[in-house]
Design a protein around this motif. Structure first.
Motif, PDB file in Angstrom:
ATOM      1  N   SER A   1       4.361  -7.911  37.298  1.00  0.00           N
ATOM      2  CA  SER A   1       4.262  -8.202  36.017  1.00  0.00           C
ATOM      3  C   SER A   1       4.141  -9.715  35.545  1.00  0.00           C
TER       4      SER A   1
ATOM      5  N   ASP B   1      12.542 -12.487  27.500  1.00  0.00           N
ATOM      6  CA  ASP B   1      11.716 -11.281  27.947  1.00  0.00           C
ATOM      7  C   ASP B   1      10.214 -11.946  27.491  1.00  0.00           C
ATOM      8  N   PHE B   2       9.207 -11.494  27.828  1.00  0.00           N
ATOM      9  CA  PHE B   2       7.827 -11.784  27.649  1.00  0.00           C
ATOM     10  C   PHE B   2       6.953 -10.597  27.535  1.00  0.00           C
ATOM     11  N   LYS B   3       5.872 -10.541  26.384  1.00  0.00           N
ATOM     12  CA  LYS B   3       4.944  -9.518  26.637  1.00  0.00           C
ATOM     13  C   LYS B   3       3.581 -10.387  26.304  1.00  0.00           C
ATOM     14  N   GLU B   4       2.700  -9.911  27.339  1.00  0.00           N
ATOM     15  CA  GLU B   4       1.314 -10.464  27.457  1.00  0.00           C
ATOM     16  C   GLU B   4       0.569 -10.177  25.840  1.00  0.00           C
ATOM     17  N   ASN B   5       0.980  -9.146  25.289  1.00  0.00           N
ATOM     18  CA  ASN B   5       0.306  -8.689  24.125  1.00  0.00           C
ATOM     19  C   ASN B   5       1.254  -7.682  23.358  1.00  0.00           C
ATOM     20  N   LEU B   6       2.131  -8.394  22.341  1.00  0.00           N
ATOM     21  CA  LEU B   6       2.898  -7.546  21.607  1.00  0.00           C
ATOM     22  C   LEU B   6       2.216  -7.046  20.354  1.00  0.00           C
ATOM     23  N   SER B   7       2.121  -5.767  20.347  1.00  0.00           N
ATOM     24  CA  SER B   7       1.501  -5.117  19.201  1.00  0.00           C
ATOM     25  C   SER B   7       0.291  -5.787  18.683  1.00  0.00           C
TER      26      SER B   7
ATOM     27  N   PRO C   1       0.342 -12.718  23.043  1.00  0.00           N
ATOM     28  CA  PRO C   1       1.371 -13.088  23.825  1.00  0.00           C
ATOM     29  C   PRO C   1       2.727 -13.397  22.873  1.00  0.00           C
TER      30      PRO C   1
ATOM     31  N   TRP D   1      11.464 -11.861  18.611  1.00  0.00           N
ATOM     32  CA  TRP D   1      10.450 -12.094  19.355  1.00  0.00           C
ATOM     33  C   TRP D   1       9.534 -13.278  18.600  1.00  0.00           C
TER      34      TRP D   1
ATOM     35  N   THR E   1       2.616 -19.628  33.114  1.00  0.00           N
ATOM     36  CA  THR E   1       2.947 -18.234  33.381  1.00  0.00           C
ATOM     37  C   THR E   1       3.061 -18.142  35.171  1.00  0.00           C
TER      38      THR E   1
END
Lengths: 277, 446
Positions: B270, B310-316, B320, B337, B362
């Protein structure tokens, strides 16, 4: 792609061979049997060429790999295995009447591969998990084994159709019951050994890819079920002395389990083998 | 009492039981593929309802292959195999040695496969012809008997041992899996680029396992084909023991790294932010500029520590996002977030600050399966021998052929007979071809 074109033609050649064999059996016409055999030899030769060509084509695309990596390619190889092994059986045992079922099964496999609208027929690059020589051994062994089981099932059906009738109804074209029964058994022996090799090589591949040689995934489990059914056949026949109809029925049951291992698991159950769908 | 014991042993050693166990193992495996295995409890409750759930749970159907009764079936099969093999092996060994024909030459014509011809040539002169014609049945041994010459051909003796090799292989495979489940372990590590770990999360439970060495991920690379399908996942790692580098490797799928019996398999990955440049804007006052490293604490103001957790490449579908947590000296930790591409978003707030992500770099976290299985070599050995044993049992045949040459009135009387342990079609063809050759020799004139 030339290989796809040849393979489409091969589909109809298998149908032609199956029909020739059928005419041979129904009308006891020797020439039709010869046409079936030589037609089948021609078909398998053309298919061999097409498989090699597809292999070459994959290298030209820069994603070279053995053509054994998805459902389409495995169906093509599966039908090739049925054709090739049946030719070997016919040459070894010299009975021409057993070709109807295998030629027809090879045709069905090719027809499904060539004409199903959801089938991915183009050459795809290998995803990381499939980059393994164990995979090549695994697929080849499994499909050679499946081919043995297919031929066995065809002979078992013939045996059961014939078993009710008197031996005297034999026209000389269809071998006697004792020979049929023995051939059901011999082809199961071949299939079972190759399935053993297939499961073993698949297991070693799984261990090098995921660190576990057996994970009870539905495909693995169904291959084991198929293996166990034929294992029961071998023990019942060798040690318990079962013969004839009982053996034929188990061979057909094993074939059904094999079909479920290959198709049913892909469509009805989920698991690690999703590459093959 | 002894009678009863014997009958129980007979039952355990019976092939009827073998076939029954094979059928039961097959049938229970079918159930195991119809009921999905090892799913969360709630899912089963929803699928089956409380009544069926309880029944299924009692019989271990949700982890069928590890249930007591499935293991019992395997144990019974092993016991059955051992007793069957031990009981039958002496008979097989006897059959292997059995080459001499006990009944005397006159009994040869009692065999299903036999031929008797009166020939013109003298017995001695026929010997080379016999050797050649029956050579497929093995190497001949000649002897004198009842005033004539008896040749014994024998081959494929080993096929008698085939079933025992196969049965021993099955026992080895069961033993190997037992050793693996007792002395081995399976687990998982997640390592970020540049990080080092020696702790493995075990698949069996929550507790971790401390390895006697550590593994550091230098670089993770993922390559794609033009089609977008992945072509390679690669983790470049270094193994360290007692502070010294002892090994290094590139782990790719299908090519694990093994060190001291512990293997690491490329499994997942990830993306994570290595460093995040944050701008914290208080209600009034000067904005604070911070450089936060992923999951490492950074001080915002005296007594207030912050972490990127935490990290999300595409949150909803908002692009990012990084998750920030603050740990105040007093009070509960809390967080939010922060959307990178939407600096004006009303939720981009933590602990009274409005937060903007100025930039971030990243890196990757690589997920590696970790397995140690000391039984695997026993299993691989069993795999090899099961194939060899099956071949011996089914594709070799213990063939014995006897040819007796006796002086006739003028020439010789040749009697040949043979028997086999398997593959009757093959044997009968070879024998009838040989018989035809013999019958084609010049006959003794009447």
């Amino acid at each position: 792609m030339t290989s796809s074109l040849i393979l489409s033609v091969v589909t109809f050649l298998y149908l032609g061979a199956a029909l020739a064999y059928l005419i041979h059996v129904i009308f006891r016409w020797e020439l039709a049997g010869k046409a079936g055999f030589f037609g089948l030899v021609l078909t398998v030769a053309a298919q061999t060429g097409a498989i090699i060509l597809r292999w070459v084509e994959s290298y030209r695309l820069g994603i070279g790999h053995a053509p054994l990596s998805n459902l389409y390619e495995s169906l093509v190889f599966g039908s090739w295995a049925i054709g090739a092994i049946y030719i070997w059986v016919e040459m070894k045992y010299r009975h021409r009447a057993l070709g109807v079922f295998p030629a027809f099964c090879a045709f069905l496999a090719m027809a499904y591969a060539s004409f199903d609208k959801d089938m991915l027929r183009h050459i795809q690059p290998l995803v990381p998990a499939l980059k393994s020589n164990w995979l090549i051994a695994h697929v080849i062994a499994c499909f050679l084994g499946y081919a043995g089981f297919t031929i066995s099932c065809g002979i078992a059906i013939l045996y059961l159709l014939r078993a009710g009738k008197k031996e005297s109804s034999s026209s000389g074209i269809i071998p006697g019951n004792l020979v049929l029964e023995e051939l059901v058994y011999q082809t199961v022996l071949f299939g079972h050994l190759l399935l053993t090799v297939g499961i073993v090589t698949g297991s070693i591949w799984a261990n090098s890819a995921w660190g576990t040689y057996w994970s009870w995934d539905p495909k693995e489990t169904w291959s084991l079920i198929t293996w166990l059914i034929y294992l029961a056949l071998l023990h019942a026949r060798i040690v318990r002395g079962w013969r004839g109809s009982k053996i034929a029925v188990i061979s057909i049951l094993g074939f059904a389990s094999m079909l479920f291992t290959f198709f049913g698991v892909n469509f009805l159950l989920s698991g690690l083998h999703s590459y093959a769908s | 009492m002894a009678e009863k014991d014997k009958s129980l042993l007979d039952r355990v050693a019976s092939v009827k039981l073998t076939v029954l166990l094979i059928a039961l193992l097959a049938a229970s495996s079918v159930i195991g593929t119809l009921v999905q295995q090892n799913q969360p409890k709630g899912l089963y409750l929803k699928q089956f309802g409380p009544g069926l759930f309880k029944l299924f749970d009692t019989f271990g159907l949700f982890d069928l292959y590890h249930s007591w009764w499935f293991r019992l079936l395997i144990a019974l099969l092993a016991l059955n195999l051992i007793i069957c093999s031990v009981r039958r092996l002496p008979k097989a060994l006897k059959l292997m040695r059995l080459e001499e024909f006990a009944g005397g030459p006159s009994k040869l014509t009692k065999f299903k496969n036999h031929v008797q011809v009166k020939l013109k040539a003298a017995p001695e002169d026929l010997k080379p012809e016999v050797d050649k014609t029956f050579g497929w049945a093995g190497r001949p041994r000649w002897g004198e008997l009842e005033g004539g010459h008896l040749a014994t051909f024998s081959s494929g003796k080993a096929s008698r041992l085939g079933p025992y090799v196969v049965h021993l292989s099955v026992l080895l495979i069961i033993l190997g899996s037992l050793i693996g489940s007792i002395f081995g372990f399976k687990g998982f590590v997640q390592i970020a680029e540049g990080e080092e770990t020696s702790r493995v999360m075990l698949n069996t439970g929550k507790e971790g396992l401390e390895l006697p060495f550590s593994i550091r991920l230098d670089k993770f690379t993922v390559k794609f084909y033009d089609t977008g399908a992945p072509s390679e996942f690669r983790s470049d790692v270094v193994v360290k023991e007692n502070g010294k580098q002892v090994a290094s490797a590139s782990i790719v799928v299908n090519d694990p790294l093994t060190y001291r019996g512990v293997s690491f398999y490329q499994s997942s990955y990830s993306a994570i932010p290595k460093t995040v440049d944050l701008k914290l804007i208080p209600k009034d006052g000067v904005p604070i500029l911070l450089k936060a490293r992923y999951r490492e604490p950074v001080e915002v103001e005296p007594g207030l520590v912050m972490r990127v957790v935490d990290f999300k490449e595409n949150l909803s579908n908002f692009g990012p996002a990084v998750a920030l947590m603050v740990f105040p000296k007093e009070g509960e930790p809390h967080g939010s977030w922060i959307l990178v591409k939407h600096p004006g978003f009303h939720g981009n707030r933590v602990h009274g600050y409005r937060v903007e992500v100025a930039s971030y770099t990243t890196g990757y976290v690589s997920g590696l399966q970790v397995a140690s299985d000391p039984g695997v070599w026993i299993i691989y050995f069993g795999f090899t021998t099961i194939i060899i044993g099956s071949y011996m049992a089914f594709f070799m045949s213990h063939v014995r052929v006897w040819v007796f040459l006796k002086p006739g009135k003028k020439g010789a009387v040749l009697t040949a007979a043979g028997t086999y342990s398997s593959n009757p079609i093959g044997f009968e063809r070879m024998f009838s071809e040989a018989a035809a050759l013999i019958e084609g020799l010049e006959r003794e004139s009447e």
